[in-house]
Design an enzyme around this catalytic site. Structure first.
Site, PDB file in Angstrom:
ATOM      1  NE  ARG A 107     -10.967  -9.460  -2.226  1.00  0.00           N
ATOM      2  CZ  ARG A 107     -10.975  -8.376  -3.165  1.00  0.00           C
ATOM      3  NH1 ARG A 107     -11.424  -8.848  -5.025  1.00  0.00           N
ATOM      4  NH2 ARG A 107     -11.162  -7.606  -3.378  1.00  0.00           N
TER       5      ARG A 107
ATOM      6  CE  LYS B 144      -3.808  -2.010   2.771  1.00  0.00           C
ATOM      7  NZ  LYS B 144      -5.000  -1.923   1.382  1.00  0.00           N
TER       8      LYS B 144
HETATM    9  N1  BES Z   1      -7.918  -3.801   4.324  1.00  0.00           N
HETATM   10  C1  BES Z   1      -8.514  -3.020   2.810  1.00  0.00           C
HETATM   11  C2  BES Z   1      -9.665  -2.198   2.992  1.00  0.00           C
HETATM   12  C3  BES Z   1      -9.763  -1.465   3.203  1.00  0.00           C
HETATM   13  C4  BES Z   1      -8.849  -0.285   2.791  1.00  0.00           C
HETATM   14  C5  BES Z   1     -10.301  -1.187   4.548  1.00  0.00           C
HETATM   15  C6  BES Z   1      -9.828   1.070   2.924  1.00  0.00           C
HETATM   16  C7  BES Z   1     -10.390   0.773   4.998  1.00  0.00           C
HETATM   17  C8  BES Z   1     -10.129   1.653   4.301  1.00  0.00           C
HETATM   18  C9  BES Z   1      -7.882  -5.038   1.996  1.00  0.00           C
HETATM   19  O1  BES Z   1      -7.785  -5.891   2.752  1.00  0.00           O
HETATM   20  C10 BES Z   1      -7.904  -3.945   0.852  1.00  0.00           C
HETATM   21  O2  BES Z   1      -6.627  -3.116   0.486  1.00  0.00           O
HETATM   22  N2  BES Z   1      -8.949  -3.877  -0.640  1.00  0.00           N
HETATM   23  C11 BES Z   1      -8.321  -3.512  -2.085  1.00  0.00           C
HETATM   24  C12 BES Z   1      -8.887  -4.716  -2.891  1.00  0.00           C
HETATM   25  C13 BES Z   1      -8.316  -4.838  -4.164  1.00  0.00           C
HETATM   26  C14 BES Z   1      -6.710  -4.398  -4.085  1.00  0.00           C
HETATM   27  C15 BES Z   1      -8.985  -5.291  -4.509  1.00  0.00           C
HETATM   28  C16 BES Z   1      -9.274  -1.859  -1.810  1.00  0.00           C
HETATM   29  O3  BES Z   1     -10.145  -2.326  -1.716  1.00  0.00           O
HETATM   30  O4  BES Z   1      -7.841  -1.622  -2.730  1.00  0.00           O
HETATM   31 MN    MN Z   2      -5.497  -5.243   1.129  1.00  0.00          MN
END
Ligand code: BES
Ligand code: MN
Ligand code: ZN
Length: 493
Positions: free
Chosen positions: A352, A278
């Protein structure tokens, strides 16, 4: 904090502080009028002088009060003809904030006697307890500087119209349970990831089982997960030195012999994104990525505190998502507990992966319904923001029941679609399915991924990425989803 319901008129009850509502344009509520009559017209004089406007959330202490109340706190309720739940909530919160800073050890709130849109005595009392306790909540901080003094407030009465007393007492009992559960959720989620590890969550589950005879717990370690074949979960934890856990809690009320409801909570104690790392801005907030797990813990704590009749199994897959030399790489293919292979195109779509194995594991309890709770997608935050969580379910009745519970509990959910057209976007050239689709409809395609693992189950998914915690100056866990889930479980049938 002790709460009690009281039915008498405001003018006759002795208390350290009577809290009464005033609408805009100086319109006194009935309890304010009762108190005014017993305190020589003090409130009327203040209003006539124009010292209090009655805007929602405004407070004015009248310290020299004579009569049965040592102090009188006026609280603004907004316009009398538009007395919304929101105005009512902000009045309760503002009153509590004032009381916490005052020297009062006890108070009686007469705000629940007002007819607020859609609130009966049960919900008026319950939501009062939740709001007061939620406002007094303090983050378990690790600051070494001097702390502000603890509020002295220890006893809060809730003034109720006589006929609703029995209902209000049930509301207080349930509200106290929900507040205890929400506080547990907030404590767990607010703790940093170097404290709140999967092992810490497991220890917390064991503590819950010690505190409540109605809760049992079982914890599976990495070796047990390997034996079971949870390849999707294990692929997420590969890059971390902190070992994973699968935590299984069981709440056994009087209906413990009936098929349980299974609650599955995402327990990523820190989500760096893994190899699909990230951006650094705000990455600290990924300590909140175990909020789903924390809400499951909180819900079970609430049920045990209330002594609910239910039978509920909580399933919490817990691990860290970090990059290192052993970490899962984009393109790697893993085998889920269900036997289906998954191409991990993005290691940041890890929720997921742990959830699909936990959902498959839930089948062994032959649950009559399964609800998973997860901070699953940033896309859900874009879609719904911080006010509604996303609700996904192929089952119209289950979806409607959860939406209704969220409305009653003031912890709202908005139903989003599941459809084959979205699910098709998860096709992979190399495995049974991919763990991500494109950028479009990210919250929906994530839900569709889970959907593929829930054939034959009565299942719903709550994406709480936007509602579980606040960012910025107010950064911290909200405790949300505990009120919704407890309400649903208490009023399901
Ligand atoms: N934990 C994150 C989702 C999230 C993002 C929660 C911001 C709270 C605030 C999740 O694991 C994630 O990183 N999801 C990705 C999915 C993508 C790679 C398809 C996302 O939302 O960017
Ligand atoms: Mn994630
Ligand atoms: Zn995540």
């Amino acid at each position: 904090m002790q709460f009690h319901a009281t039915g008498g008129p405001a003018g006759r009850q002795r208390t350290a502080c009577a809290v009464v509502g005033i609408h805009e344009r100086g319109r006194m509520t009935a309890p304010a009028r009762e108190l005014d009559g017993r305190s020589g017209g003090l409130i009327g004089r203040v209003l006539r002088r124009g010292d209090f406007s009655g805007k929602a959330g405004e407070v004015l202490p009248l310290l020299g009060a004579t009569g049965p109340a040592e102090r009188v706190l006026l609280v603004g309720l907004g316009p009398a003809d538009k007395f919304t739940r929101k105005a009512w909530r902000s009045a309760v919160v503002a009153a509590t904030q004032w009381l916490a800073r005052s020297g009062a050890r006890a108070a009686i709130l007469y705000l629940a006697r007002e007819p607020v849109s859609g609130l009966d005595s049960y919900y008026a009392a319950r939501l009062t307890v939740e709001s007061v306790a939620g406002t007094l909540y303090r983050i378990p901080d690790l600051k070494t500087s001097r702390k502000p003094p603890q509020p002295r407030l220890a006893r809060v009465g809730i003034g109720i119209a006589g006929a609703g007393l029995a209902e209000a007492r049930r509301g207080i009992r349930d509200g106290a349970g929900i507040a205890a559960g929400a506080a547990l959720m907030r404590d767990l989620a607010n703790l940093p990831a170097n404290v709140c590890t999967p092992a810490y969550l497991a220890a917390t589950a064991r503590r819950l089982a010690r505190e409540h005879r109605s809760i049992r717990v079982r914890v599976l370690d990495r070796a047990a997960l390997r034996r079971l074949g949870m390849g999707a979960l294990l692929s997420v934890t590969r890059g971390s030195d902190v070992p994973p856990r699968l935590i299984v809690l069981e709440y056994r009320g009087t209906r413990r012999r009936t098929a349980p409801v299974a609650l599955v909570g995402k327990g990523i104690t820190f989500d760096s994104g893994g190899i699909s790392l990230k951006q650094p801005a705000g990455m600290d907030e990924m300590k909140f990525d175990m909020s789903g797990a924390a809400s499951v813990f909180g819900t079970l704590k609430a049920l045990a505190t209330i002594g609910a009749a239910d039978h509920v199994v909580g399933i919490v897959p817990a691990c860290e998502n970090l990059p290192d030399g052993r970490a899962t790489k984009p393109g790697d293919i893993v085998r889920s507990l269900a036997g289906r292979t998954i191409e991990v195109l993005n290691t940041d779509a890890e929720g997921r992966l742990i959830l699909c194995d936990a959902l498959t594991y839930a089948r062994r309890f032959r649950p009559r319904a399964v609800v998973d709770v997860a901070t699953l997608t940033g896309a859900c935050v874009i879609a719904l923001g911080a006010h509604y969580c996303g609700l996904f379910s192929p089952d119209d009745k289950l979806a409607a029941a959860l939406v209704a519970a969220g409305e009653r509990a003031d912890d709202r959910a908005w139903r989003m679609p599941l459809a084959e057209e979205y699910a098709e976007l998860l096709k992979s050239n190399f495995a049974d399915l991919a763990n991500v689709a494109g950028r479009d409809a990210g919250a929906v395609t994530a839900a569709c991924f889970l959907w593929k693992f829930t054939d034959g189950l009565r299942w719903a998914h709550l994406d709480i990425a936007g509602t579980a915690y606040l960012s910025g100056k107010q950064k911290g866990s909200t405790g949300r989803t505990v009120p919704l889930l407890v309400d649903w479980l208490l009023h399901k049938d």
